[in-house]
Scaffold this motif. Structure first.
Motif, mmCIF file in Angstrom:
data_model
loop_
_atom_site.group_PDB
_atom_site.id
_atom_site.type_symbol
_atom_site.label_atom_id
_atom_site.label_comp_id
_atom_site.label_asym_id
_atom_site.label_seq_id
_atom_site.Cartn_x
_atom_site.Cartn_y
_atom_site.Cartn_z
ATOM 1 N N ASN A 35 0.835 -1.199 0.000
ATOM 2 C CA ASN A 35 0.000 0.000 0.000
ATOM 3 C C ASN A 35 0.870 1.249 0.000
ATOM 4 N N VAL A 36 1.695 1.330 -1.015
ATOM 5 C CA VAL A 36 2.612 2.459 -1.142
ATOM 6 C C VAL A 36 1.810 3.759 -1.213
ATOM 7 N N GLY A 37 2.201 4.700 -0.388
ATOM 8 C CA GLY A 37 1.505 5.973 -0.311
ATOM 9 C C GLY A 37 0.464 5.995 0.795
ATOM 10 N N ASN A 38 0.050 4.831 1.256
ATOM 11 C CA ASN A 38 -0.918 4.713 2.348
ATOM 12 C C ASN A 38 -0.376 3.805 3.451
ATOM 13 N N GLU A 39 0.918 3.857 3.676
ATOM 14 C CA GLU A 39 1.556 2.933 4.610
ATOM 15 C C GLU A 39 1.003 3.042 6.032
ATOM 16 N N LYS A 40 0.781 4.253 6.503
ATOM 17 C CA LYS A 40 0.285 4.443 7.881
ATOM 18 C C LYS A 40 -1.093 3.810 8.041
ATOM 19 N N TRP A 41 -1.976 4.080 7.103
ATOM 20 C CA TRP A 41 -3.328 3.515 7.142
ATOM 21 C C TRP A 41 -3.263 1.987 7.070
ATOM 22 N N ALA A 42 -2.447 1.475 6.151
ATOM 23 C CA ALA A 42 -2.325 0.035 5.974
ATOM 24 C C ALA A 42 -1.723 -0.607 7.223
ATOM 25 N N GLU A 43 -0.778 0.071 7.843
ATOM 26 C CA GLU A 43 -0.153 -0.457 9.055
ATOM 27 C C GLU A 43 -1.193 -0.613 10.173
ATOM 28 N N GLU A 44 -2.072 0.353 10.306
ATOM 29 C CA GLU A 44 -3.127 0.265 11.324
ATOM 30 C C GLU A 44 -4.090 -0.879 11.024
ATOM 31 N N LYS A 45 -4.480 -1.017 9.758
ATOM 32 C CA LYS A 45 -5.358 -2.122 9.366
ATOM 33 C C LYS A 45 -4.649 -3.463 9.610
ATOM 34 N N PHE A 46 -3.381 -3.522 9.253
ATOM 35 C CA PHE A 46 -2.591 -4.735 9.414
ATOM 36 C C PHE A 46 -2.517 -5.141 10.888
ATOM 37 N N LYS A 47 -2.304 -4.177 11.764
ATOM 38 C CA LYS A 47 -2.257 -4.442 13.204
ATOM 39 C C LYS A 47 -3.608 -4.941 13.706
ATOM 40 N N GLU A 48 -4.667 -4.321 13.228
ATOM 41 C CA GLU A 48 -6.014 -4.712 13.636
ATOM 42 C C GLU A 48 -6.314 -6.156 13.206
ATOM 43 N N ILE A 49 -5.926 -6.509 11.995
ATOM 44 C CA ILE A 49 -6.127 -7.857 11.472
ATOM 45 C C ILE A 49 -5.326 -8.866 12.296
ATOM 46 N N ASN A 50 -4.099 -8.533 12.628
ATOM 47 C CA ASN A 50 -3.265 -9.416 13.443
ATOM 48 C C ASN A 50 -3.835 -9.587 14.843
ATOM 49 N N GLU A 51 -4.350 -8.511 15.404
ATOM 50 C CA GLU A 51 -4.960 -8.579 16.727
ATOM 51 C C GLU A 51 -6.165 -9.523 16.702
ATOM 52 N N ALA A 52 -7.003 -9.378 15.683
ATOM 53 C CA ALA A 52 -8.182 -10.244 15.563
ATOM 54 C C ALA A 52 -7.760 -11.704 15.417
ATOM 55 N N TYR A 53 -6.752 -11.951 14.597
ATOM 56 C CA TYR A 53 -6.319 -13.334 14.384
ATOM 57 C C TYR A 53 -5.629 -13.908 15.618
ATOM 58 N N ALA A 54 -4.935 -13.079 16.374
ATOM 59 C CA ALA A 54 -4.283 -13.559 17.591
ATOM 60 C C ALA A 54 -5.314 -14.126 18.562
ATOM 61 N N VAL A 55 -6.510 -13.582 18.549
ATOM 62 C CA VAL A 55 -7.577 -14.083 19.425
ATOM 63 C C VAL A 55 -8.352 -15.205 18.743
ATOM 64 N N LEU A 56 -8.838 -14.960 17.532
ATOM 65 C CA LEU A 56 -9.698 -15.952 16.873
ATOM 66 C C LEU A 56 -8.928 -17.148 16.333
ATOM 67 N N GLY A 57 -7.654 -16.989 16.074
ATOM 68 C CA GLY A 57 -6.845 -18.080 15.554
ATOM 69 C C GLY A 57 -6.375 -19.047 16.629
ATOM 70 N N ASP A 58 -6.536 -18.665 17.876
ATOM 71 C CA ASP A 58 -6.161 -19.522 18.995
ATOM 72 C C ASP A 58 -7.442 -20.094 19.596
ATOM 73 N N GLU A 59 -7.562 -21.397 19.603
ATOM 74 C CA GLU A 59 -8.809 -22.044 20.024
ATOM 75 C C GLU A 59 -9.257 -21.621 21.424
ATOM 76 N N GLY A 60 -8.334 -21.578 22.360
ATOM 77 C CA GLY A 60 -8.670 -21.209 23.729
ATOM 78 C C GLY A 60 -9.109 -19.759 23.844
ATOM 79 N N ARG A 61 -8.357 -18.874 23.224
ATOM 80 C CA ARG A 61 -8.710 -17.443 23.266
ATOM 81 C C ARG A 61 -10.035 -17.182 22.560
#
Length: 120
Positions: A35-61
């Motif tokens: 996302n060249v030119g929109n790196e900051k926005w993409a970084e925030e979305k990327f972090k949000e996606i990782n946060e969601a997966y850290a919870v939903l991707g772990d069976e216990g969490r």
């Protein structure tokens, strides 16, 4: 209120494989290098996606998150970063994700296949 299923575009009944597939697709789509030119926005979305997966991707969490969500605690009394009896901030989510060798290897493989660097 953070709704992890919505972030990944999934329903609560999504299988583990569906969640994993959605995470991979979104991680590639919103990776800042893509996302060249929109790196900051993409970084925030990327972090949000990782946060969601850290919870939903772990069976216990995921089980704990679902239980708290049904009880009305997620995003209400405890705020958006409360899931499954624990408070999570971005630093904790990333620390947990990178401490999980499977998740780290999977991310590294995905980004390498796409010609992106994951180690910077």
């Amino acid at each position: 209120m953070k709704e992890y299923y919505s972030i990944l575009g999934m329903s609560e009944g999504a299988s583990r494989e569906e969640i994993k597939h959605a995470f991979r697709r979104l991680a590639m789509e919103y990776h800042p290098d893509r996302n060249v030119g929109n790196e900051k926005w993409a970084e925030e979305k990327f972090k949000e996606i990782n946060e969601a997966y850290a919870v939903l991707g772990d069976e216990g969490r995921r089980r704990e998150y679902d239980r708290m969500k049904r009880a009305g605690f997620v995003g209400a009394r405890y705020g958006p970063q409360y899931a499954g009896g624990r408070y999570y901030n971005q630093e904790q989510v990333f620390r947990d994700a990178f401490a999980n060798p499977y998740l780290f290897q999977e991310l590294a493989r995905m980004f390498q296949e796409a010609g992106l660097r994951f180690d910077e």
